[in-house]
Design a protein around this motif. Structure first.
Motif, PDB file in Angstrom:
ATOM      1  N   ALA A  91      -0.016   5.244  21.737  1.00  0.00           N
ATOM      2  CA  ALA A  91      -1.103   4.256  21.618  1.00  0.00           C
ATOM      3  C   ALA A  91      -0.827   3.043  22.501  1.00  0.00           C
ATOM      4  O   ALA A  91      -1.754   2.389  22.979  1.00  0.00           O
ATOM      5  CB  ALA A  91      -1.265   3.841  20.161  1.00  0.00           C
ATOM      6  N   THR A  92       0.455   2.715  22.720  1.00  0.00           N
ATOM      7  CA  THR A  92       0.803   1.631  23.647  1.00  0.00           C
ATOM      8  C   THR A  92       1.806   2.168  24.659  1.00  0.00           C
ATOM      9  O   THR A  92       2.760   2.854  24.305  1.00  0.00           O
ATOM     10  CB  THR A  92       1.434   0.439  22.887  1.00  0.00           C
ATOM     11  N   TRP A  93       1.536   1.915  25.924  1.00  0.00           N
ATOM     12  CA  TRP A  93       2.416   2.415  26.995  1.00  0.00           C
ATOM     13  C   TRP A  93       2.608   1.312  28.022  1.00  0.00           C
ATOM     14  O   TRP A  93       1.621   0.806  28.590  1.00  0.00           O
ATOM     15  CB  TRP A  93       1.817   3.648  27.646  1.00  0.00           C
ATOM     16  N   ARG A  94       3.831   0.814  28.192  1.00  0.00           N
ATOM     17  CA  ARG A  94       4.159  -0.263  29.125  1.00  0.00           C
ATOM     18  C   ARG A  94       3.223  -1.452  28.941  1.00  0.00           C
ATOM     19  O   ARG A  94       2.745  -2.051  29.896  1.00  0.00           O
ATOM     20  CB  ARG A  94       4.071   0.255  30.569  1.00  0.00           C
ATOM     21  N   GLY A  95       2.936  -1.758  27.666  1.00  0.00           N
ATOM     22  CA  GLY A  95       2.119  -2.922  27.342  1.00  0.00           C
ATOM     23  C   GLY A  95       0.628  -2.655  27.425  1.00  0.00           C
ATOM     24  O   GLY A  95      -0.194  -3.510  27.108  1.00  0.00           O
ATOM     25  N   HIS A  96       0.236  -1.459  27.828  1.00  0.00           N
ATOM     26  CA  HIS A  96      -1.182  -1.087  27.909  1.00  0.00           C
ATOM     27  C   HIS A  96      -1.572  -0.338  26.643  1.00  0.00           C
ATOM     28  O   HIS A  96      -0.943   0.668  26.288  1.00  0.00           O
ATOM     29  CB  HIS A  96      -1.428  -0.161  29.113  1.00  0.00           C
ATOM     30  N   THR A  97      -2.623  -0.824  25.972  1.00  0.00           N
ATOM     31  CA  THR A  97      -3.041  -0.190  24.710  1.00  0.00           C
ATOM     32  C   THR A  97      -4.283   0.676  24.938  1.00  0.00           C
ATOM     33  O   THR A  97      -4.975   0.530  25.939  1.00  0.00           O
ATOM     34  CB  THR A  97      -3.372  -1.281  23.660  1.00  0.00           C
ATOM     35  N   VAL A  98      -4.540   1.554  23.961  1.00  0.00           N
ATOM     36  CA  VAL A  98      -5.747   2.395  23.967  1.00  0.00           C
ATOM     37  C   VAL A  98      -6.883   1.590  23.332  1.00  0.00           C
ATOM     38  O   VAL A  98      -6.654   0.862  22.346  1.00  0.00           O
ATOM     39  CB  VAL A  98      -5.488   3.680  23.159  1.00  0.00           C
ATOM     40  N   PRO A  99      -8.121   1.634  23.896  1.00  0.00           N
ATOM     41  CA  PRO A  99      -9.249   0.906  23.286  1.00  0.00           C
ATOM     42  C   PRO A  99      -9.365   1.217  21.796  1.00  0.00           C
ATOM     43  O   PRO A  99      -9.322   2.397  21.395  1.00  0.00           O
ATOM     44  CB  PRO A  99     -10.459   1.413  24.079  1.00  0.00           C
ATOM     45  N   ASP A 100      -9.497   0.148  20.973  1.00  0.00           N
ATOM     46  CA  ASP A 100      -9.498   0.300  19.511  1.00  0.00           C
ATOM     47  C   ASP A 100     -10.536   1.323  19.041  1.00  0.00           C
ATOM     48  O   ASP A 100     -10.283   2.100  18.110  1.00  0.00           O
ATOM     49  CB  ASP A 100      -9.778  -1.055  18.843  1.00  0.00           C
ATOM     50  N   VAL A 101     -11.685   1.358  19.698  1.00  0.00           N
ATOM     51  CA  VAL A 101     -12.774   2.221  19.210  1.00  0.00           C
ATOM     52  C   VAL A 101     -12.315   3.685  19.178  1.00  0.00           C
ATOM     53  O   VAL A 101     -12.702   4.458  18.302  1.00  0.00           O
ATOM     54  CB  VAL A 101     -14.032   2.065  20.097  1.00  0.00           C
ATOM     55  N   LEU A 102     -11.433   4.050  20.095  1.00  0.00           N
ATOM     56  CA  LEU A 102     -10.998   5.462  20.169  1.00  0.00           C
ATOM     57  C   LEU A 102     -10.045   5.806  19.042  1.00  0.00           C
ATOM     58  O   LEU A 102      -9.794   6.987  18.766  1.00  0.00           O
ATOM     59  CB  LEU A 102     -10.346   5.746  21.530  1.00  0.00           C
ATOM     60  N   LEU A 103      -9.484   4.761  18.382  1.00  0.00           N
ATOM     61  CA  LEU A 103      -8.566   4.984  17.247  1.00  0.00           C
ATOM     62  C   LEU A 103      -9.299   4.827  15.923  1.00  0.00           C
ATOM     63  O   LEU A 103      -8.726   5.030  14.859  1.00  0.00           O
ATOM     64  CB  LEU A 103      -7.404   3.967  17.318  1.00  0.00           C
ATOM     65  N   SER A 104     -10.618   4.499  16.015  1.00  0.00           N
ATOM     66  CA  SER A 104     -11.357   4.132  14.792  1.00  0.00           C
ATOM     67  C   SER A 104     -11.776   5.352  13.982  1.00  0.00           C
ATOM     68  O   SER A 104     -12.075   5.258  12.790  1.00  0.00           O
ATOM     69  CB  SER A 104     -12.628   3.351  15.185  1.00  0.00           C
ATOM     70  N   GLY A 105     -11.890   6.509  14.610  1.00  0.00           N
ATOM     71  CA  GLY A 105     -12.404   7.688  13.898  1.00  0.00           C
ATOM     72  C   GLY A 105     -13.908   7.639  13.713  1.00  0.00           C
ATOM     73  O   GLY A 105     -14.506   8.539  13.101  1.00  0.00           O
ATOM     74  N   HIS A 106     -14.554   6.594  14.249  1.00  0.00           N
ATOM     75  CA  HIS A 106     -16.013   6.448  14.104  1.00  0.00           C
ATOM     76  C   HIS A 106     -16.676   7.168  15.284  1.00  0.00           C
ATOM     77  O   HIS A 106     -16.787   6.613  16.383  1.00  0.00           O
ATOM     78  CB  HIS A 106     -16.356   4.941  14.111  1.00  0.00           C
ATOM     79  N   HIS A 107     -17.129   8.409  15.052  1.00  0.00           N
ATOM     80  CA  HIS A 107     -17.577   9.283  16.153  1.00  0.00           C
ATOM     81  C   HIS A 107     -18.803   8.721  16.874  1.00  0.00           C
ATOM     82  O   HIS A 107     -18.919   8.825  18.100  1.00  0.00           O
ATOM     83  CB  HIS A 107     -17.830  10.696  15.636  1.00  0.00           C
ATOM     84  N   GLY A 108     -19.688   8.057  16.086  1.00  0.00           N
ATOM     85  CA  GLY A 108     -20.886   7.493  16.712  1.00  0.00           C
ATOM     86  C   GLY A 108     -20.516   6.393  17.680  1.00  0.00           C
ATOM     87  O   GLY A 108     -20.971   6.343  18.826  1.00  0.00           O
ATOM     88  N   ALA A 109     -19.600   5.514  17.212  1.00  0.00           N
ATOM     89  CA  ALA A 109     -19.188   4.386  18.054  1.00  0.00           C
ATOM     90  C   ALA A 109     -18.421   4.899  19.272  1.00  0.00           C
ATOM     91  O   ALA A 109     -18.555   4.382  20.384  1.00  0.00           O
ATOM     92  CB  ALA A 109     -18.316   3.434  17.238  1.00  0.00           C
TER      93      ALA A 109
END
Ligand SMILES: N#Cc1c(-c2ccc3ccn(Cc4ccc(CN5CCCC5)cc4)c3c2)n[nH]c1N
Length: 233
Positions: free
Chosen positions: A186-204
């Motif tokens: 989820a975090t790589w060399r200080g770069h994070t994944v956009p929160d929406v992709l971790l939300s589980g909210h398929h519509g969003a």
């Protein structure tokens, strides 16, 4: 599907054994064969080129070897694909079209190209598609043949392990470029994944991906959006 490739450098196409095409061959979905154009010559030096009529730099590929090669390799239902700088830009729509054909024959030229009479004669006997990869100059048709073959073969029914991935591709039905993709960590060399992709909210997630695809397309390929690109929000 069967694919035959004619070239003076047939080993160029060995890369197909490593790729998706190799797997398709194992699954019996595809037969691929390469042919050395020099095997269709009859002189001691196995000559395939000569000086251009009208002068000019470089050499032109002689018609006779190509005539014999296509006579041997092509059949009534073949589509002859000729990579050339002067070809129609190769698009996903043509890849889909060609993926439904039973037999593709690729004529890979070198030097300054193939004598035009070969193409003209071929059009009298087969469907011929003269294609270009883009507005840059290669030294021959083999690289283009590899690209076209890969783009076509992956669309052959039963070929891709996960056909669902074909549905979301760039240059697909919605005509937009690919949205950005991420995987663990989820975090790589200080770069994070956009929160929406971790939300589980398929519509969003779907909405975010569409917006990202739209933004990328506006920035990099406004031509894909038509006239509305400047005005859409
Ligand atoms: N697809 C694709 C291609 C190719 C391609 C494809 C096939 C061949 C066969 C030979 N060449 C080399 C060549 C280089 C320059 C010219 C133009 N000259 C101007 C005056 C007389 C010719 C003609 C051929 C090829 C290049 N290049 N770029 C693409 N997107």
């Amino acid at each position: 599907m069967r694919i035959d490739v004619v070239s003076i450098f047939p080993a160029y196409l060995d890369a197909l054994d490593l790729s998706l095409a190799g797997r398709a061959r194992e699954k019996g979905l595809l037969q691929i064969a390469t042919h050395d154009l020099r095997d269709f010559t009859h002189d001691r030096h196995r000559t395939v080129d000569d000086t251009p009529y009208g002068g000019g730099a470089g050499m032109v590929m002689k018609p006779e070897p190509w005539g014999e090669a296509l006579d041997t390799v092509a059949t009534d239902d073949s589509v002859v694909v000729v990579p050339t700088p002067s070809g129609t830009p190769f698009r996903q729509s043509l890849a889909h079209d060609l993926s439904r054909e039973r037999h593709l024959v690729f004529a890979c030229g070198r030097y300054e190209g193939i004598d035009q009479r070969v193409i003209d004669h071929a059009r009298e006997r087969w469907r011929v598609e003269e294609v270009s990869l883009g507005d840059f100059v290669l030294n021959g048709g083999e690289v283009a043949a590899l690209a076209v073959i890969e783009a076509v073969v992956r669309l052959v029914p039963g070929f891709m392990g996960n056909p669902a991935s074909l549905a979301e591709e760039s240059h697909g039905e919605d005509g937009l470029l690919e949205y950005p993709v991420y995987t663990k960590p989820a975090t790589w060399r200080g770069h994070t994944v956009p929160d929406v992709l971790l939300s589980g909210h398929h519509g969003a997630i779907a909405a975010w991906r569409h917006e990202q695809a739209l933004q990328r397309t506006r920035e990099r390929r406004p031509d894909l959006l038509g006239d509305a690109s400047e005005t859409s929000s």
